[in-house]
Structure formats: structure tokens, C-alpha cells
Design a protein around this motif. Structure first.
Motif, PDB file in Angstrom:
ATOM      1  N   MET A   1       0.845  -1.176   0.000  1.00 54.35           N
ATOM      2  CA  MET A   1       0.000   0.000   0.000  1.00 54.35           C
ATOM      3  C   MET A   1       0.893   1.242   0.000  1.00 54.35           C
ATOM      4  SD  MET A   1      -2.589   1.253   3.068  1.00 54.35           S
ATOM      5  CE  MET A   1      -1.568   0.563   4.327  1.00 54.35           C
ATOM      6  N   SER A   2       0.622   2.154  -0.928  1.00 53.77           N
ATOM      7  CA  SER A   2       1.384   3.395  -0.948  1.00 53.77           C
ATOM      8  C   SER A   2       0.758   4.380   0.032  1.00 53.77           C
ATOM      9  CB  SER A   2       1.407   3.981  -2.358  1.00 53.77           C
ATOM     10  OG  SER A   2       0.131   4.425  -2.722  1.00 53.77           O
ATOM     11  N   VAL A   3       1.584   5.133   0.698  1.00 58.31           N
ATOM     12  CA  VAL A   3       1.129   6.100   1.685  1.00 58.31           C
ATOM     13  C   VAL A   3       0.924   7.441   0.996  1.00 58.31           C
ATOM     14  CG1 VAL A   3       1.793   7.348   3.776  1.00 58.31           C
ATOM     15  CG2 VAL A   3       2.271   4.911   3.588  1.00 58.31           C
ATOM     16  N   ARG A   4      -0.299   7.954   1.069  1.00 60.54           N
ATOM     17  CA  ARG A   4      -0.608   9.274   0.515  1.00 60.54           C
ATOM     18  C   ARG A   4      -0.565  10.276   1.663  1.00 60.54           C
ATOM     19  NH1 ARG A   4      -4.447   5.782  -2.273  1.00 60.54           N
ATOM     20  NH2 ARG A   4      -5.667   5.994  -0.384  1.00 60.54           N
ATOM     21  N   LEU A   5       0.542  11.017   1.730  1.00 60.60           N
ATOM     22  CA  LEU A   5       0.675  12.024   2.775  1.00 60.60           C
ATOM     23  C   LEU A   5      -0.055  13.293   2.361  1.00 60.60           C
ATOM     24  CD1 LEU A   5       4.422  11.675   3.831  1.00 60.60           C
ATOM     25  CD2 LEU A   5       2.395  10.948   5.094  1.00 60.60           C
ATOM     26  N   TRP A   6      -0.674  13.927   3.315  1.00 67.90           N
ATOM     27  CA  TRP A   6      -1.423  15.156   3.074  1.00 67.90           C
ATOM     28  C   TRP A   6      -0.476  16.321   2.892  1.00 67.90           C
ATOM     29  CZ3 TRP A   6      -3.739  18.806   7.040  1.00 67.90           C
ATOM     30  CH2 TRP A   6      -4.756  19.586   6.480  1.00 67.90           C
ATOM     31  N   ASP A   7      -0.765  17.148   1.890  1.00 67.75           N
ATOM     32  CA  ASP A   7       0.061  18.334   1.652  1.00 67.75           C
ATOM     33  C   ASP A   7      -0.564  19.592   2.234  1.00 67.75           C
ATOM     34  OD1 ASP A   7      -2.037  18.920  -0.045  1.00 67.75           O
ATOM     35  OD2 ASP A   7      -0.851  18.836  -1.883  1.00 67.75           O
ATOM     36  N   GLY A   8      -1.664  19.428   2.963  1.00 66.26           N
ATOM     37  CA  GLY A   8      -2.341  20.570   3.573  1.00 66.26           C
ATOM     38  C   GLY A   8      -3.487  21.115   2.745  1.00 66.26           C
ATOM     39  N   GLY A   9      -3.671  20.562   1.532  1.00 63.80           N
ATOM     40  CA  GLY A   9      -4.761  21.021   0.675  1.00 63.80           C
ATOM     41  C   GLY A   9      -6.077  20.404   1.088  1.00 63.80           C
ATOM     42  N   GLY A  98     -15.556 -11.444   7.274  1.00 65.12           N
ATOM     43  CA  GLY A  98     -15.292 -10.300   8.141  1.00 65.12           C
ATOM     44  C   GLY A  98     -14.792  -9.060   7.425  1.00 65.12           C
ATOM     45  N   ALA A  99     -14.781  -9.053   6.089  1.00 63.54           N
ATOM     46  CA  ALA A  99     -14.255  -7.908   5.334  1.00 63.54           C
ATOM     47  C   ALA A  99     -15.042  -6.630   5.588  1.00 63.54           C
ATOM     48  CB  ALA A  99     -14.239  -8.229   3.840  1.00 63.54           C
ATOM     49  N   HIS A 100     -16.262  -6.760   6.079  1.00 67.85           N
ATOM     50  CA  HIS A 100     -17.120  -5.601   6.329  1.00 67.85           C
ATOM     51  C   HIS A 100     -16.988  -5.071   7.759  1.00 67.85           C
ATOM     52  CE1 HIS A 100     -19.228  -9.013   7.964  1.00 67.85           C
ATOM     53  NE2 HIS A 100     -20.048  -8.202   8.609  1.00 67.85           N
ATOM     54  N   ARG A 101     -16.166  -5.706   8.555  1.00 69.42           N
ATOM     55  CA  ARG A 101     -16.079  -5.360   9.979  1.00 69.42           C
ATOM     56  C   ARG A 101     -15.044  -4.269  10.226  1.00 69.42           C
ATOM     57  NH1 ARG A 101     -16.518 -11.474  12.115  1.00 69.42           N
ATOM     58  NH2 ARG A 101     -18.768 -11.671  11.799  1.00 69.42           N
ATOM     59  N   HIS A 126      -7.441   1.694   9.057  1.00 68.01           N
ATOM     60  CA  HIS A 126      -8.822   1.385   8.647  1.00 68.01           C
ATOM     61  C   HIS A 126      -9.304   2.381   7.598  1.00 68.01           C
ATOM     62  CE1 HIS A 126      -9.418  -0.572  12.808  1.00 68.01           C
ATOM     63  NE2 HIS A 126      -9.380  -1.539  11.911  1.00 68.01           N
ATOM     64  N   LEU A 127      -9.043   3.659   7.844  1.00 67.64           N
ATOM     65  CA  LEU A 127      -9.520   4.680   6.910  1.00 67.64           C
ATOM     66  C   LEU A 127      -8.759   4.639   5.591  1.00 67.64           C
ATOM     67  CD1 LEU A 127     -10.355   7.321   9.535  1.00 67.64           C
ATOM     68  CD2 LEU A 127     -11.913   6.503   7.785  1.00 67.64           C
ATOM     69  N   GLU A 128      -7.523   4.252   5.636  1.00 67.33           N
ATOM     70  CA  GLU A 128      -6.765   4.088   4.385  1.00 67.33           C
ATOM     71  C   GLU A 128      -7.418   2.987   3.546  1.00 67.33           C
ATOM     72  OE1 GLU A 128      -3.709   5.173   1.762  1.00 67.33           O
ATOM     73  OE2 GLU A 128      -4.447   6.132   3.567  1.00 67.33           O
ATOM     74  N   ARG A 129      -7.712   1.861   4.178  1.00 67.25           N
ATOM     75  CA  ARG A 129      -8.356   0.749   3.459  1.00 67.25           C
ATOM     76  C   ARG A 129      -9.755   1.114   2.993  1.00 67.25           C
ATOM     77  NH1 ARG A 129      -7.097  -2.980   7.813  1.00 67.25           N
ATOM     78  NH2 ARG A 129      -9.204  -3.735   7.603  1.00 67.25           N
ATOM     79  N   LEU A 130     -10.509   1.795   3.837  1.00 68.14           N
ATOM     80  CA  LEU A 130     -11.860   2.201   3.440  1.00 68.14           C
ATOM     81  C   LEU A 130     -11.826   3.184   2.271  1.00 68.14           C
ATOM     82  CD1 LEU A 130     -13.591   2.521   6.901  1.00 68.14           C
ATOM     83  CD2 LEU A 130     -14.316   1.052   4.998  1.00 68.14           C
ATOM     84  N   GLY A 131     -10.888   4.110   2.297  1.00 63.69           N
ATOM     85  CA  GLY A 131     -10.754   5.033   1.174  1.00 63.69           C
ATOM     86  C   GLY A 131     -10.510   4.285  -0.114  1.00 63.69           C
ATOM     87  N   ASP A 132      -9.633   3.289  -0.062  1.00 65.35           N
ATOM     88  CA  ASP A 132      -9.363   2.464  -1.251  1.00 65.35           C
ATOM     89  C   ASP A 132     -10.614   1.718  -1.695  1.00 65.35           C
ATOM     90  OD1 ASP A 132      -6.704   3.278  -1.293  1.00 65.35           O
ATOM     91  OD2 ASP A 132      -5.957   1.476  -0.285  1.00 65.35           O
ATOM     92  N   CYS A 133     -11.320   1.118  -0.757  1.00 65.59           N
ATOM     93  CA  CYS A 133     -12.521   0.330  -1.087  1.00 65.59           C
ATOM     94  C   CYS A 133     -13.645   1.193  -1.638  1.00 65.59           C
ATOM     95  CB  CYS A 133     -13.030  -0.410   0.153  1.00 65.59           C
ATOM     96  SG  CYS A 133     -11.945  -1.701   0.755  1.00 65.59           S
ATOM     97  N   GLU A 137     -10.650   9.670  -1.584  1.00 64.61           N
ATOM     98  CA  GLU A 137      -9.257  10.053  -1.402  1.00 64.61           C
ATOM     99  C   GLU A 137      -8.945  10.117   0.089  1.00 64.61           C
ATOM    100  OE1 GLU A 137      -7.143  13.823  -2.901  1.00 64.61           O
ATOM    101  OE2 GLU A 137      -8.029  12.846  -4.669  1.00 64.61           O
ATOM    102  N   ALA A 138      -8.021   9.299   0.529  1.00 65.90           N
ATOM    103  CA  ALA A 138      -7.646   9.266   1.945  1.00 65.90           C
ATOM    104  C   ALA A 138      -6.192   9.688   2.076  1.00 65.90           C
ATOM    105  CB  ALA A 138      -7.844   7.857   2.508  1.00 65.90           C
ATOM    106  N   HIS A 139      -5.939  10.600   3.002  1.00 66.33           N
ATOM    107  CA  HIS A 139      -4.592  11.151   3.198  1.00 66.33           C
ATOM    108  C   HIS A 139      -4.160  10.983   4.651  1.00 66.33           C
ATOM    109  CE1 HIS A 139      -4.885  13.241  -0.656  1.00 66.33           C
ATOM    110  NE2 HIS A 139      -6.112  13.537  -0.303  1.00 66.33           N
ATOM    111  N   TRP A 140      -2.928  10.542   4.837  1.00 66.03           N
ATOM    112  CA  TRP A 140      -2.332  10.475   6.167  1.00 66.03           C
ATOM    113  C   TRP A 140      -1.924  11.886   6.565  1.00 66.03           C
ATOM    114  CZ3 TRP A 140      -1.852   6.075   9.122  1.00 66.03           C
ATOM    115  CH2 TRP A 140      -2.082   4.850   8.475  1.00 66.03           C
ATOM    116  N   ILE A 141      -2.187  12.282   7.809  1.00 62.72           N
ATOM    117  CA  ILE A 141      -1.763  13.586   8.281  1.00 62.72           C
ATOM    118  C   ILE A 141      -0.251  13.618   8.502  1.00 62.72           C
ATOM    119  CG2 ILE A 141      -2.219  13.104  10.725  1.00 62.72           C
ATOM    120  CD1 ILE A 141      -3.124  16.093  10.927  1.00 62.72           C
TER     121      ILE A 141
END
Length: 149
Positions: A1-9, A98-101, A126-133, A137-141
Motif C-alpha cells: 500500500m502506498s502512503v498518501r501524505l497530506w500536503d495541507g490542501g 469479516g471484510a465488512h467489519r 482502517h480509513l486508508e483501506r476504506l478510502g481504497d474500497c 481520497e484518503a490522506h495520512w496527516i
């Protein structure tokens, strides 16, 4: 999984995990505060509930309330609630047992952001995976590899 870091936008719906991480990470905190000043940070009720539970007494609750009152609310209406259930059904049908849990607050934040057409700001796998599913667009702070997340 690639990490999408937030740029503040923005705009972004800031999950509880992003607020908590910003307390400990000065770069994340600076990005978050700048985005708040621009009006690019949004909240929804599950996040507000969690931040209120985490607050240390009446003064802490008052700070949460003052902070969030100045930000845009992303509604968690009947449509979002039904979309959360639909996402759970889709995840269950497409994945292993359990994929929905996922935590319900995380599911609700992800679906609310998707419904509003904005990104998710988080510090939570969890939010990274949910964003993908969900196609949101999910960004790590901040970089999770630097914290052991």
C-alpha cells in the motif's frame, strides 16, 4: 500500500485520528491549523462525539465545541447512514470473512466524506483501506512509518 501524505490542501473531513495525531506531530498540526484558517477542514458527528469523549473535563469539551463550530459540518443524514449499510454489504460480498467489519465511526466518516466529494484526513489504517474500497481520497496527516502505526 502506498502512503498518501497530506500536503495541507483541502477540503478534507478530518477524522478523530488526524486530530489526535496533530497533538503530537508539529508538522501535521501546522498543516491542520493552516487548513482550518482557509476553511478547508470539515467535521461530522462521529468525530465530534469521539473528540468530546476524549476531552478532559468541561474546559476540554468547550475547546472542542469552539473549534468545530467554526468549521463546515458534513452531514450524517439518512442517505449517509444507508450508504454505510450498503458499503458494509458490498465489503462483505467482495471480501473474505469479516471484510465488512470496520469500526462504525470509521465507516461513517469515510462514507460521509465520499458523499460530500471531499477527502479523508486520518492517521488510521482502517480509513486508508476504506478510502481504497470506497474510491474516496484518503490522506495520512503524517507518515505512519515514523510512528509504528
Amino acid at each position: 500500500m502506498s502512503v498518501r501524505l497530506w500536503d495541507g490542501g483541502g477540503p478534507v473531513l478530518a477524522d478523530t485520528s488526524a486530530w489526535m495525531r496533530a497533538r503530537r506531530d508539529s508538522k501535521g498540526r501546522d498543516l491542520l491549523l493552516s487548513a482550518i484558517e482557509r476553511g478547508d477542514v470539515c467535521w461530522c458527528w462521529p468525530v465530534r462525539y469521539e473528540l468530546t469523549v476524549d476531552a478532559r473535563g468541561p474546559e476540554g469539551i468547550a475547546v472542542v465545541e469552539r473549534t468545530l463550530e467554526g468549521l463546515r459540518e458534513v452531514p450524517v443524514d439518512r442517505g449517509v447512514q444507508r450508504a454505510v449499510l450498503a458499503a458494509m454489504r458490498e465489503l462483505a460480498a467482495s471480501g473474505s470473512h469479516g471484510a465488512h467489519r470496520f469500526p462504525l465511526a470509521d465507516l461513517t466518516v469515510a462514507v460521509a466524506a465520499q458523499s460530500a466529494g471531499i477527502g479523508i484526513l486520518h492517521f488510521d489504517r482502517h480509513l486508508e483501506r476504506l478510502g481504497d474500497c470506497l474510491g474516496a481520497e484518503a490522506h495520512w496527516i503524517s507518515d505512519p512509518s515514523l510512528s509504528g502505526e
